[in-house]
Design an enzyme around this catalytic site. Structure first.
Site, mmCIF file in Angstrom:
data_model
loop_
_atom_site.group_PDB
_atom_site.id
_atom_site.type_symbol
_atom_site.label_atom_id
_atom_site.label_comp_id
_atom_site.label_asym_id
_atom_site.label_seq_id
_atom_site.Cartn_x
_atom_site.Cartn_y
_atom_site.Cartn_z
ATOM 1 N N ASP A 107 0.831 -1.214 0.000
ATOM 2 C CA ASP A 107 0.000 0.000 0.000
ATOM 3 C C ASP A 107 0.862 1.259 0.000
ATOM 4 O O ASP A 107 1.931 1.269 -0.607
ATOM 5 C CB ASP A 107 -0.949 -0.031 1.200
ATOM 6 C CG ASP A 107 -2.301 0.585 0.888
ATOM 7 O OD1 ASP A 107 -2.358 1.811 0.738
ATOM 8 O OD2 ASP A 107 -3.297 -0.157 0.798
ATOM 9 N N HIS A 148 -4.026 4.932 4.051
ATOM 10 C CA HIS A 148 -4.684 3.696 3.614
ATOM 11 C C HIS A 148 -4.009 2.441 4.178
ATOM 12 O O HIS A 148 -4.661 1.549 4.728
ATOM 13 C CB HIS A 148 -4.681 3.682 2.085
ATOM 14 C CG HIS A 148 -5.679 2.767 1.466
ATOM 15 N ND1 HIS A 148 -5.325 1.655 0.737
ATOM 16 C CD2 HIS A 148 -7.024 2.805 1.448
ATOM 17 C CE1 HIS A 148 -6.415 1.049 0.293
ATOM 18 N NE2 HIS A 148 -7.463 1.730 0.702
ATOM 19 N N SER A 344 -11.555 -1.917 -0.023
ATOM 20 C CA SER A 344 -10.263 -1.729 0.643
ATOM 21 C C SER A 344 -10.295 -2.268 2.057
ATOM 22 O O SER A 344 -9.298 -2.777 2.568
ATOM 23 C CB SER A 344 -9.892 -0.243 0.696
ATOM 24 O OG SER A 344 -9.397 0.199 -0.537
#
EC number: 3.4.21.75
Length: 537
Positions: A107, A148, A344
């Protein structure tokens, strides 16, 4: 009395030594050390060891775990019970927390010093591909645009019972981060990320892919494809004259993943639902090598962002529409969030559940894991209009795959699982070439499979399609198995106006899992547009 511990180490119980003596008995130890047959002797001391089990309350019909993590009461997708969560607490009650399993998050970085993550942080599962160093810490900006990866990591392995934030599904597992999205993402960047330390890392979790805009058809390049192959293949033989020989020098693979058992790649299926995207046009989720995961809302509905496709294997909970609950996890600046969203959030939950199954059985191969997911996923409480029963009696949906992942069921099946036989491939070529598909019509191809050497039961089915298109988004492709299971390989995509068509694109379906390959297959290509298309093969 003498007991063998391991190899030439023995435990001797001497009758003249008091069991709970407060002082060491130097006389007995001295005589042992003086004996030429003894290389080393040490009197054993009682050490304080606390059972690290959770506080379990058992009611008439529910199993409830009591944790002191700040946000535990809000983690609805783990603690609702009554068949409305992913049955993680039952796995924990069996002592399974992911111990010994390593998960890495591919990520935008990982806040490794987060107070709810640092105890489980694994530096060997971490790297900064963007800056070429060992530190995966994210780059901070005003918008917190690189939050994230830290959010995904907390879902997997946030520390349990520490009074902080949340708890990870596999809170006993090691977690690392690969910083690779905060910069130019190239084939080489993806390949280096996918092939990081494959003998140490068990599970790679990825919540990214090509644009979910309803018009993109894209997937891994040659290097990333090779990284996938190296990750799942045992002793892959490379042609010395192959172009991959040069590529491997860039990727720097370190043998096959998990000592030949295969790396487990968990992938988010995509958030292009509003743009009518189809995850079979995403070459990462459409791959046989990835365990593709979709989302369900807290009410069991298909989320507005969800993409339907035949390559999705299973589902975990995530966010829904306004007013519906979202996912709780760690956030940047040592904070916590209750608003992680989309597929996600679904993929890391799945990665954590897979980590629980791997602790239960460290010998699981990448294909074993997919088999276990298929056999244990629960369709109940998930609402979709396209649920069908395939040829071996399993319910499957293009929105939810085989259903909601069930951690306890996976752990129990993993404990008694016997490794599946070696994978075999059977290819059948279509003899049809250059067939036109007029507007508002369809072309049906029949493929007769009489023999399929080595393949008795299906896992992944690919239809490699090449065709020219005036407007690619007008096309629909369906595949029907000999046992009558119909998979939608491609649905209409109104935003896709490309004339590029498809060139040997491997549309994949898992809907016929367990069926036999023999009989007549039907491939239907529908042209819903105003222009003629040309099917090549």
């Amino acid at each position: 009395m003498i007991y063998q511990i391991v190899d030439d180490w023995y435990h001797m119980v001497h009758t003249s030594v008091v069991k709970r003596s407060a002082e060491p008995h130097f006389g007995v130890q001295g005589r042992l050390i003086e004996d030429r047959r003894v290389r080393r002797a040490e009197q054993q001391r009682v050490k304080s060891r606390t059972k690290r089990d959770l506080i379990i309350k058992r009611g008439p019909s529910n199993l409830r775990t009591v944790l002191n993590d700040e946000m535990w009461p809000q983690m609805w997708y783990l603690n609702r019970g009554k068949g409305l969560d992913m049955n993680v607490q039952e796995a924990w009650a069996e002592g399974i927390t992911g111990r010994g399993v390593v998960v890495t998050i591919l990520d935008d970085g990982l806040e490794k010093n987060h107070p709810d993550l640092y105890k489980n942080y694994d530096p060997q599962a971490s790297y900064d591909v963007n800056n070429h160093d060992e530190d995966p810490m994210p780059r901070y900006d005003v918008l917190d645009s690189n939050r994230h990866g830290t959010r995904c990591a907390g879902e997997v392995a946030a520390t349990a019972n520490n009074s902080l934030c949340a708890v990870g599904v596999a809170f006993g597992a090691g977690v690392g981060g690969v910083r690779m999205l905060d910069g130019d993402v190239t084939d080489a960047v993806e390949a280096r990320s996918l092939s990081l330390n494959p003998q140490h890392i068990d599970i790679y979790s990825a919540s990214w892919g090509p644009d979910d805009d309803g018009k993109t058809v894209d997937g891994p390049g040659e290097l990333a494809t090779r990284a996938f192959i190296e990750g799942i293949t045992k002793n892959e033989q490379i042609d010395q004259n192959s172009k991959y020989k040069r590529m491997l020098q860039i990727v720097k693979h370190k043998n096959e993943g998990r000592n030949g058992r295969g790396s487990i790649f968990v992938w988010a299926s995509g958030n292009g639902g509003r743009d009518h995207d189809n995850c079979n046009c995403d070459g990462y989720t459409n791959s046989i090598w990835t365990l593709s995961i979709s989302s369900a809302t807290e009410n069991g509905q298909v989320p507005w962002y969800s993409e339907a496709c035949s390559s999705t294997l299973a589902t975990t909970y995530s966010s829904g529409s306004s007013g519906e609950k979202q996912v709780v996890t760690t956030d940047l600046h040592h904070l916590c969030t209750t608003s992680h969203t989309g597929t996600s959030a679904s993929a890391p939950l799945a990665a954590g559940i897979c980590a629980l199954a791997l602790e239960a059985n460290r010998d699981l191969t990448w294909r074993d894991m997919q088999h276990i997911v298929v056999r244990t996923a629960k369709p109940a409480n998930l609402k979709a209009l396209d649920w069908v029963t395939n040829g071996v009696g399993r319910n499957v949906s293009h929105s939810f795959g085989y259903g909601l992942m069930d951690a306890a069921a996976m752990v129990r099946l993993a404990k008694r699982w016997r490794t599946v036989p070696e994978q075999h491939k059977c290819e059948v070529s279509a003899p049809h070439m250059g067939r036109p598909i007029p507007p508002k019509s369809q072309l049906t191809l029949e493929l007769h499979v009489k023999e399929c050497s080595g393949v008795n039961f299906l896992e992944h089915v690919q239809a490699k399609v090449s065709l020219m298109a005036s407007r690619r988004g007008d096309l629909q492709i369906q595949l029907t198995s000999p046992q009558g299971t119909k998979s939608t390989l491609l649905a209409k995509r109104p935003h896709d106006v490309s004339k590029a068509g498809f060139n040997q694109w491997p549309f994949m379906s898992v809907h016929t899992w367990g069926e036999r390959p023999h009989g007549t297959w039907k491939l239907e290509i529908h042209n819903e547009g105003r222009y003629q298309e040309l099917e090549k093969n």
